[in-house]
Design an enzyme around this catalytic site. Structure first.
Site, PDB file in Angstrom:
ATOM      1  N   THR A 207      -2.852   0.302  -0.340  1.00  0.00           N
ATOM      2  CA  THR A 207      -2.261   0.080  -1.457  1.00  0.00           C
ATOM      3  C   THR A 207      -2.010  -1.473  -1.690  1.00  0.00           C
ATOM      4  O   THR A 207      -1.819  -2.262  -0.634  1.00  0.00           O
ATOM      5  CB  THR A 207      -0.907   0.635  -1.486  1.00  0.00           C
ATOM      6  OG1 THR A 207      -0.105   0.355  -0.435  1.00  0.00           O
ATOM      7  CG2 THR A 207      -1.055   2.199  -1.629  1.00  0.00           C
ATOM      8  N   ASN A 209       0.650  -4.409  -2.665  1.00  0.00           N
ATOM      9  CA  ASN A 209       1.964  -4.346  -2.847  1.00  0.00           C
ATOM     10  C   ASN A 209       2.224  -5.442  -3.781  1.00  0.00           C
ATOM     11  O   ASN A 209       1.722  -6.611  -3.329  1.00  0.00           O
ATOM     12  CB  ASN A 209       2.747  -4.472  -1.312  1.00  0.00           C
ATOM     13  CG  ASN A 209       2.157  -3.509  -0.548  1.00  0.00           C
ATOM     14  OD1 ASN A 209       1.117  -2.916  -0.344  1.00  0.00           O
ATOM     15  ND2 ASN A 209       3.518  -3.035   0.028  1.00  0.00           N
ATOM     16  N   GLU A 255       3.686  -0.206  -5.480  1.00  0.00           N
ATOM     17  CA  GLU A 255       2.502  -0.235  -4.681  1.00  0.00           C
ATOM     18  C   GLU A 255       1.230   0.283  -5.698  1.00  0.00           C
ATOM     19  O   GLU A 255       1.750   1.510  -6.342  1.00  0.00           O
ATOM     20  CB  GLU A 255       2.503   0.570  -3.522  1.00  0.00           C
ATOM     21  CG  GLU A 255       3.417   0.037  -2.331  1.00  0.00           C
ATOM     22  CD  GLU A 255       3.263   1.041  -1.230  1.00  0.00           C
ATOM     23  OE1 GLU A 255       2.293   1.249  -0.637  1.00  0.00           O
ATOM     24  OE2 GLU A 255       4.297   1.887  -0.958  1.00  0.00           O
TER      25      GLU A 255
HETATM   26  N1  RBF Z   1       5.642   7.672  -0.003  1.00  0.00           N
HETATM   27  C1  RBF Z   1       6.493   8.646   0.461  1.00  0.00           C
HETATM   28  O1  RBF Z   1       7.263   8.695   1.011  1.00  0.00           O
HETATM   29  N2  RBF Z   1       6.888   9.686  -0.593  1.00  0.00           N
HETATM   30  C2  RBF Z   1       5.811  10.058  -1.452  1.00  0.00           C
HETATM   31  O2  RBF Z   1       6.265  10.994  -2.385  1.00  0.00           O
HETATM   32  C3  RBF Z   1       4.931   9.158  -1.812  1.00  0.00           C
HETATM   33  N3  RBF Z   1       3.855   9.122  -2.804  1.00  0.00           N
HETATM   34  C4  RBF Z   1       3.014   8.297  -3.129  1.00  0.00           C
HETATM   35  C5  RBF Z   1       2.158   8.340  -3.840  1.00  0.00           C
HETATM   36  C6  RBF Z   1       1.091   7.672  -4.147  1.00  0.00           C
HETATM   37  C7  RBF Z   1       0.104   7.973  -5.184  1.00  0.00           C
HETATM   38  C8  RBF Z   1       0.861   6.522  -3.301  1.00  0.00           C
HETATM   39  C9  RBF Z   1      -0.134   5.540  -3.504  1.00  0.00           C
HETATM   40  C10 RBF Z   1       1.878   6.255  -2.331  1.00  0.00           C
HETATM   41  C11 RBF Z   1       2.937   7.309  -2.274  1.00  0.00           C
HETATM   42  N4  RBF Z   1       3.952   6.931  -1.124  1.00  0.00           N
HETATM   43  C12 RBF Z   1       4.843   7.923  -0.979  1.00  0.00           C
HETATM   44  C13 RBF Z   1       3.975   5.703  -0.325  1.00  0.00           C
HETATM   45  C14 RBF Z   1       3.387   5.648   0.869  1.00  0.00           C
HETATM   46  O3  RBF Z   1       4.368   5.987   1.849  1.00  0.00           O
HETATM   47  C15 RBF Z   1       2.922   4.320   1.239  1.00  0.00           C
HETATM   48  O4  RBF Z   1       1.906   3.699   0.341  1.00  0.00           O
HETATM   49  C16 RBF Z   1       2.477   3.858   2.481  1.00  0.00           C
HETATM   50  O5  RBF Z   1       3.388   4.385   3.500  1.00  0.00           O
HETATM   51  C17 RBF Z   1       2.043   2.504   2.614  1.00  0.00           C
HETATM   52  O6  RBF Z   1       3.158   1.471   2.449  1.00  0.00           O
HETATM   53 MG    MG Z   2       0.034  -1.517   0.990  1.00  0.00          MG
END
Ligand code: RBF
Ligand code: MG
Length: 309
Positions: A207, A209, A255
């Site tokens: 991702t 940021n 992100e």
């Molecule tokens: N992190 C969560 O803790 N819960 C989520 O429901 C969650 N949904 C996400 C959905 C998408 C499409 C993306 C790209 C990220 C999501 N994340 C979520 C964040 C994820 O934890 C994070 O991108 C990584 O930890 C990197 O920072």
């Molecule tokens: Mg990232």
């Protein structure tokens, strides 16, 4: 700015049809005003012009209110210009705010802008302590040589379109409603900064940021987005939140994962337009479960974005 004003985008020799206001969000209500400005400018063979302020007057006069604007100054100017009007941005200071209403009208609509017509919203007030109103404007127009047109509030589904309503809807996660009142998809600009690198390593989903330049992020959640990069629109999926599956960061982050793209975006400035809200952010019991949910989000985003185009 010189006394007789050389303003970027304004041709000082031509007379103007001018409107004035904050135009935060450049929403449907603002667009109704802009349409009238354009129409009247064409009829009167004048330059269509918007006079607006930076910073927003309330940020100068009442900083405690912590107003969260929908548009950055740059976004606002870009949206106004793409509607077809010239834009004059007046730096807003306490000194400027102290100018009496009459002096503001004489100086700006009279001398500097040579207004042929002034278009204002029905509740427009101006000048120090907001003592100027539409009556005063009409009266002064008779000696200064401009007429006044008043635009009534725009309603959609019997609610009055306003920047504050749109802010509230974005905060509540009602993206569809906010976008309808905006007449476009809500967008945030910002630079790509270093993240934790956890997305690519642990989830297989890198991702970008983004450090938002806008005051206001939509509600926490997962969104289908279109990302503008060098004028190109790329489909993506975004997370706004605190990543509760991991360490419960205190701050909300934005992100974005670009679908079918794996280049380096670090340091770039992007615009993220929020097309649809897919779900709420959740805490997952395992990284695997989060990873498979993210795959499902990517499919959902592809679907939504495919339909949107
Ligand atoms: N992190 C969560 O803790 N819960 C989520 O429901 C969650 N949904 C996400 C959905 C998408 C499409 C993306 C790209 C990220 C999501 N994340 C979520 C964040 C994820 O934890 C994070 O991108 C990584 O930890 C990197 O920072
Ligand atoms: Mg990232």
């Amino acid at each position: 700015m010189g006394k007789h004003g050389l303003y970027p985008g304004h041709d000082p020799s031509s007379r103007t049809v001018v409107t004035v206001g904050n135009f935060d969000g450049v929403h449907l209500g603002h667009r109704a005003i802009l349409s009238l400005v354009l129409k009247r400018a064409q009829e009167l063979e004048c330059q269509p012009l918007v006079l607006t302020f930076d910073p927003h007057p309330l940020k100068v006069l009442n900083p405690e209110a912590q107003l969260r604007l929908l548009t950055t100054p740059a976004q606002k100017v870009e949206l106004l210009k793409s509607a077809g009007v010239s834009v004059l941005v007046v730096p807003f200071t306490k000194e400027f705010a102290a100018i009496p209403a009459q002096e503001f009208v004489r100086n700006y609509f009279g001398e500097r802008l040579k207004a042929r017509e002034v278009v204002v919203g029905h509740d427009y007030r101006f000048g120090s302590k907001r003592t100027g109103d539409i009556e005063l404007l009409k009266e002064m127009g008779q000696t200064l040589g401009f007429t006044v047109q008043v635009v009534w509030a725009v309603e959609l589904d019997s609610v009055v379109v306003s920047s504050s309503l749109i802010r509230a809807m974005l905060r509540l996660g009602k993206l569809d409603e906010a976008n309808r009142l905006l007449g476009r998809d809500y967008g945030v600009t910002g630079q790509v900064v270093a993240g934790k690198g956890r997305g690519a390593k642990l989830l297989g989903v890198p991702t970008a940021n983004i450090l938002p330049e806008n005051d206001l992020l939509p509600a926490s959640g997962i969104y289908a987005v279109l990302v503008t990069r060098d004028g190109e629109h790329l489909p993506g999926v975004a997370n706004i939140g605190t990543c509760p599956t991991f360490d419960n960061q205190e701050e909300m982050t934005l992100e974005v994962h670009l679908l079918g793209f794996d280049g380096d975006l670090y340091g770039e400035r992007l615009q993220v337009d929020f097309v649809a809200r897919l779900r709420e952010e959740r805490r997952f019991p395992s990284i695997d479960e989060l990873a498979s949910q993210i795959r499902a989000d990517m499919d959902a985003a592809r679907q939504v974005l495919g339909q949107a185009r």
